[in-house]
Write a protein that holds these residues in place. Structure first.
Motif, PDB file in Angstrom:
ATOM      1  N   ASP A 204       0.818  -1.035  -0.461  1.00  0.00           N
ATOM      2  CA  ASP A 204       0.461   0.061   0.141  1.00  0.00           C
ATOM      3  C   ASP A 204       0.752   1.208   0.273  1.00  0.00           C
ATOM      4  O   ASP A 204       1.732   1.090   0.813  1.00  0.00           O
ATOM      5  N   THR A 205       0.217   2.306  -0.687  1.00  0.00           N
ATOM      6  CA  THR A 205       1.474   3.107  -0.716  1.00  0.00           C
ATOM      7  C   THR A 205       2.980   2.756  -0.780  1.00  0.00           C
ATOM      8  O   THR A 205       3.338   4.065  -0.566  1.00  0.00           O
ATOM      9  N   CYS A 206       3.580   2.317  -1.720  1.00  0.00           N
ATOM     10  CA  CYS A 206       5.052   2.123  -1.699  1.00  0.00           C
ATOM     11  C   CYS A 206       5.665   3.295  -1.712  1.00  0.00           C
ATOM     12  O   CYS A 206       7.104   3.367  -0.936  1.00  0.00           O
ATOM     13  N   ASN A 207       5.327   4.255  -2.238  1.00  0.00           N
ATOM     14  CA  ASN A 207       6.169   5.414  -2.590  1.00  0.00           C
ATOM     15  C   ASN A 207       5.886   6.782  -1.826  1.00  0.00           C
ATOM     16  O   ASN A 207       6.487   7.953  -2.272  1.00  0.00           O
ATOM     17  N   LEU A 208       5.073   6.306  -0.864  1.00  0.00           N
ATOM     18  CA  LEU A 208       4.741   7.337  -0.343  1.00  0.00           C
ATOM     19  C   LEU A 208       6.178   7.898   1.545  1.00  0.00           C
ATOM     20  O   LEU A 208       5.923   8.090   2.394  1.00  0.00           O
ATOM     21  N   TYR A 209       6.105   6.899   1.263  1.00  0.00           N
ATOM     22  CA  TYR A 209       7.284   6.444   2.421  1.00  0.00           C
ATOM     23  C   TYR A 209       8.085   7.339   3.432  1.00  0.00           C
ATOM     24  O   TYR A 209       8.658   7.898   4.623  1.00  0.00           O
ATOM     25  N   SER A 210       8.770   8.032   1.925  1.00  0.00           N
ATOM     26  CA  SER A 210       9.837   9.003   2.963  1.00  0.00           C
ATOM     27  C   SER A 210       9.418  10.088   2.150  1.00  0.00           C
ATOM     28  O   SER A 210       8.458  10.935   1.468  1.00  0.00           O
ATOM     29  N   LYS A 211       9.309  11.467   3.244  1.00  0.00           N
ATOM     30  CA  LYS A 211       8.802  12.242   2.971  1.00  0.00           C
ATOM     31  C   LYS A 211      10.043  13.519   2.950  1.00  0.00           C
ATOM     32  O   LYS A 211      11.211  13.225   3.493  1.00  0.00           O
ATOM     33  N   GLN A 212       9.876  14.722   2.123  1.00  0.00           N
ATOM     34  CA  GLN A 212      10.211  15.674   1.841  1.00  0.00           C
ATOM     35  C   GLN A 212      10.509  16.350   4.097  1.00  0.00           C
ATOM     36  O   GLN A 212       9.483  17.237   4.107  1.00  0.00           O
ATOM     37  N   THR A 213      11.429  16.096   4.419  1.00  0.00           N
ATOM     38  CA  THR A 213      11.385  16.349   5.645  1.00  0.00           C
ATOM     39  C   THR A 213      11.858  18.251   6.434  1.00  0.00           C
ATOM     40  O   THR A 213      11.792  18.062   7.224  1.00  0.00           O
ATOM     41  N   ALA A 214      11.896  18.800   4.937  1.00  0.00           N
ATOM     42  CA  ALA A 214      11.931  20.570   5.305  1.00  0.00           C
ATOM     43  C   ALA A 214      10.545  20.944   5.687  1.00  0.00           C
ATOM     44  O   ALA A 214       9.824  21.959   6.206  1.00  0.00           O
ATOM     45  N   PHE A 215       9.247  19.659   5.485  1.00  0.00           N
ATOM     46  CA  PHE A 215       7.935  19.754   5.489  1.00  0.00           C
ATOM     47  C   PHE A 215       7.593  21.549   5.217  1.00  0.00           C
ATOM     48  O   PHE A 215       6.713  22.281   5.797  1.00  0.00           O
ATOM     49  N   LEU A 216       8.059  21.715   3.864  1.00  0.00           N
ATOM     50  CA  LEU A 216       7.409  22.962   2.987  1.00  0.00           C
ATOM     51  C   LEU A 216       6.165  23.037   2.656  1.00  0.00           C
ATOM     52  O   LEU A 216       5.959  22.029   1.892  1.00  0.00           O
ATOM     53  N   ASP A 217       5.636  24.178   2.206  1.00  0.00           N
ATOM     54  CA  ASP A 217       4.407  24.483   1.703  1.00  0.00           C
ATOM     55  C   ASP A 217       4.369  24.212  -0.063  1.00  0.00           C
ATOM     56  O   ASP A 217       5.699  24.297  -0.906  1.00  0.00           O
TER      57      ASP A 217
END
Length: 568
Positions: A204-217
């Protein structure tokens, strides 16, 4: 057997709606065991189970509270072990659903995580401070990221005075994959299941694990408060994580893996599925499923556009050609998140049987691993219920946001969209026969049975030699017998025709021509080449098909012409 999945056909089971063995209105594992002979007769090689783990069911099992237990209404761990044994005895492999982008908010990890900021489990999830407070002292989310289920992707926690990230429901907090211990626990859990006998994973949603860690808009449009962005899928460490999962789990077993990868292009799919990349066998693409969504609409998938067949064909052509000899395609029309294809792009009235066969043939004779969703093989259709009859969290969240808050659609407009594309269209109980509740259960089902069950059911289809069921059975058999289906290249014919979907497959000295009419109109087409050397492999009309360079194609007709004698 290496690459067994290339010749395989997968059958997806939504356990809650497949078969209820104990008459509590909910499908279960023993119900699946009861119907394994049906699946063996159909000829499928692999069954994929939607999540069966312990769950509060905020999102029908995609909110997992314990990865090592079974959701009690589905049965027990012993039932699961028996299902594995009975499936294997019939030569059927079992693929489970892996949901590890997020857990349930009732998982012990999250319960601990939200107790305090210094709890050992705090870093198992993604917590951030408010970016400020509004005039009413209400905390403002860290950024403008939107949830796939409407609204902000951030939920405020009063106890610790921080937001946690949830790309889906607020009951589904995202795991922090940057934490090494989180990943180790996930791999340990997967190995535990594989050692029990599981044969693979739908991830499930296997390509969402790694987030943009700066969390910009994310960039937004005027009036758009929260944004759902492809940037969810392009985290800096995603390929590292999937390669690590392969090394720690997949490479140790002869298993099949398919990743759900939203926002992914055909070119990117090579990076996920090429053998040398050591990640996945295949991914689910979504590009063809977005053809009938109005582009740029703030109402998302609920603004429905007419099917643009030339565009649909070009999407398939791109994926077939781009991945040829480089990666591997998955092939599907239906799943638990998509409406019934015969109602969506076929004709579920007069031509239901013809159009269902046409859609199946067009898909199954391409290169890739076909996925059949329960009921597709008997031509189950969409339903038209009132809003209160739907169970799906996505429908109710979207109604609140689009109709009640934004007022960008009326109630009637939104319900028409639900009748066309709502996920519960696929989740109604399986129609086994024409008895009460379609033979699914003698109790009131958790979701209403489609009222067409007396007309459309498995028992009726299996009594008719010309049924959709036996058409699917033949398509499955041909895939095993004919190398051209799994190995041939793909060339699109009539790319700009608004009614005809046709293509040619070529493998060594074999040729396969497939022609389908996506309309209720009679059409004339001209085919090049020496057609008198071809034989009719498949056709969905009883009338004689005259093979010549000029052919009349009837409403919703499909036929496949074959030249060569290489049948294994």
């Amino acid at each position: 057997m290496a690459d067994f999945w290339k010749k395989s056909v997968v059958y997806q089971i939504y356990p809650k709606s497949f078969k209820d063995s104990n008459n509590d209105g909910i499908g279960d594992l023993r119900g699946i065991i009861e119907k394994l002979d049906y699946l063996q007769e159909l000829g499928v090689d692999i069954i994929w189970l939607n999540p069966v783990y312990a769950s509060p069911q905020a999102d029908n099992g995609y909110d997992i509270s314990d990865y090592f237990s079974i959701y009690p209404p589905f049965g027990t761990l012993d039932d699961m072990k028996q299902l594995l044994q009975e499936s294997h005895r019939r030569g059927i492999k079992v693929m489970m659903d892996l949901v590890v982008n997020h857990t349930s908010d009732e998982h012990i990890w999250f319960k601990e995580s939200r107790k305090s900021r210094d709890n050992p489990y705090r870093d198992f999830y993604i917590w951030r401070d408010a970016r400020g407070y509004d005039d009413n002292r209400k905390p403002i989310p860290p950024n403008n990221w939107g949830s796939f289920f409407s609204g902000s992707a951030w939920e405020w926690d009063e106890n610790t005075e921080q937001f946690y990230l949830h790309l889906f429901s607020k009951n589904q907090p995202d795991l922090n994959w940057e934490n090494d211990l989180v990943r180790r626990k996930i791999y340990d859990m997967m190995n535990w299941w594989m050692q029990m006998g599981v044969d693979g994973w739908r991830i499930d949603t296997c390509n969402l694990y790694s987030k943009q860690t700066a969390f910009l808009d994310f960039p937004s449009r005027d009036g758009e408060k929260y944004v759902i962005s492809p940037m969810y899928a392009r985290g800096p460490r995603i390929h590292e994580f999937l390669r690590e999962m392969n090394r720690e789990v997949f490479s140790r077993y002869d298993c099949v893996t398919v990743g759900e990868a939203p926002f992914t292009t055909a070119e990117e799919a090579i990076i996920y599925t090429a053998p040398g990349e050591r990640k996945l066998n295949m991914i689910f693409t979504f590009e063809h499923m977005e053809i009938d969504s109005a582009p740029g609409s703030m109402n998302g998938k609920w603004d429905i556009a007419k099917l643009n067949l030339p565009r649909l064909k070009k999407v398939f052509e791109k994926w077939q050609k781009t991945l040829y000899k480089k990666g591997w395609n998955s092939l599907y029309w239906n799943n638990h998140d998509q409406p019934r294809i015969v109602s969506r792009w076929g004709d579920d009235g007069q031509y239901r049987v013809k159009s269902a066969k046409m859609l199946a043939c067009i898909l199954h004779l391409m290169q890739g691993t076909p996925f059949i969703y329960q009921g597709e093989e008997i031509g189950m259709t969409n339903c038209r219920y009132n809003l209160e009859d739907y169970n799906d969290i996505e429908i109710h969240n979207a109604y609140r946001e689009i109709v009640q808050e934004q007022k960008t659609m009326t109630h009637d407009e939104f319900m028409e969209a639900v009748h066309k594309k709502g996920r519960d269209n696929a989740r109604t109980p399986f129609q086994w026969d024409d008895s009460e509740n379609a033979g699914f259960s003698s109790a009131r089902p958790w979701l209403k049975v489609n009222p067409r069950y007396k007309e459309i059911n498995a028992e009726k289809d299996r009594k008719s030699p010309d049924s959709i069921y036996y058409w699917y059975q033949k398509l499955i058999r041909l895939r095993k017998e004919m190398e051209i289906i799994t190995e041939g290249d793909f060339n699109l014919l009539f790319p700009d025709d608004e009614d005809i979907f046709a293509y040619m497959r070529t493998f060594e000295d074999e040729r396969l021509i497939v022609v389908g009419n996506f309309s209720g109109k009679t059409r004339e087409i001209e085919l090049d080449g020496q057609l008198d050397v071809y034989e009719i492999l498949l056709k969905n009309y009883d009338e004689r098909l005259s093979i010549s360079n000029r052919i009349t194609v009837k409403p919703w007709e499909v036929f496949a012409l074959y030249r060569g004698a290489k049948i294994a």
